[in-house]
Design an enzyme around this catalytic site. Sequence first.
Site, short mmCIF file in Angstrom:
data_model
loop_
_atom_site.label_atom_id
_atom_site.label_comp_id
_atom_site.label_asym_id
_atom_site.label_seq_id
_atom_site.Cartn_x
_atom_site.Cartn_y
_atom_site.Cartn_z
N GLN A 22 -25.15 69.40 16.11
CA GLN A 22 -26.22 68.63 15.46
C GLN A 22 -27.33 69.62 15.11
OE1 GLN A 22 -27.64 65.50 18.00
NE2 GLN A 22 -28.76 64.50 16.36
N VAL B 28 -30.07 69.31 13.38
CA VAL B 28 -31.41 68.77 13.56
C VAL B 28 -31.31 67.70 14.65
CG1 VAL B 28 -33.32 67.50 12.47
CG2 VAL B 28 -32.06 69.21 11.15
N HIS C 70 -28.64 61.26 12.81
CA HIS C 70 -28.37 61.14 11.37
C HIS C 70 -26.89 60.93 11.14
CE1 HIS C 70 -28.26 65.48 12.31
NE2 HIS C 70 -27.40 65.63 11.30
N HIS D 281 -23.91 61.25 8.37
CA HIS D 281 -23.50 61.92 7.13
C HIS D 281 -22.66 60.93 6.33
CE1 HIS D 281 -24.36 66.15 8.39
NE2 HIS D 281 -24.24 65.61 9.59
#
Length: 137
Positions: A91, A93, A97, A99
């Site tokens: 990961q 960041v 999140h 994708h």
Amino acid sequence: MVDCLFCGIVAGTVPAFKVVDTPDGIGFLDIRPVFKGHVLVVPRPHVPELTALDPDLLPGFFTLVQRVAAAVPAATGAKGTFVAMNNIVSQSVPHLHAHVVPRTKGDGLRGFFWPRHKYDSDDEAATYASAIAGALG
């Protein structure tokens, strides 16, 4: 979170090619896309990984991911999408999140060795962002 890149995008202090901005989250183009039209969908609050997401936020967040997964093929001409999420390992960041990657049979994507295809320019990226935003309605 002050040092989080995605929190900066959510706050509007970091520029991004946004495709959707809702109370449930924000979707924007990945700056290192697997294929052009690759969108990252993030929840508004800083959440480092899926297991830390408040259960009350799950329906709205995943409905947004589902909407983006429908819009990406419509906007890019892809035949489908690959939806993926890393938690801590790989990961880049540390903000949750998803994708949403456009897919077409024979596109060369194999397992988790993702090729990256940069946009030729900011104008090209903006064109993809606009098309996906338009497909979202």
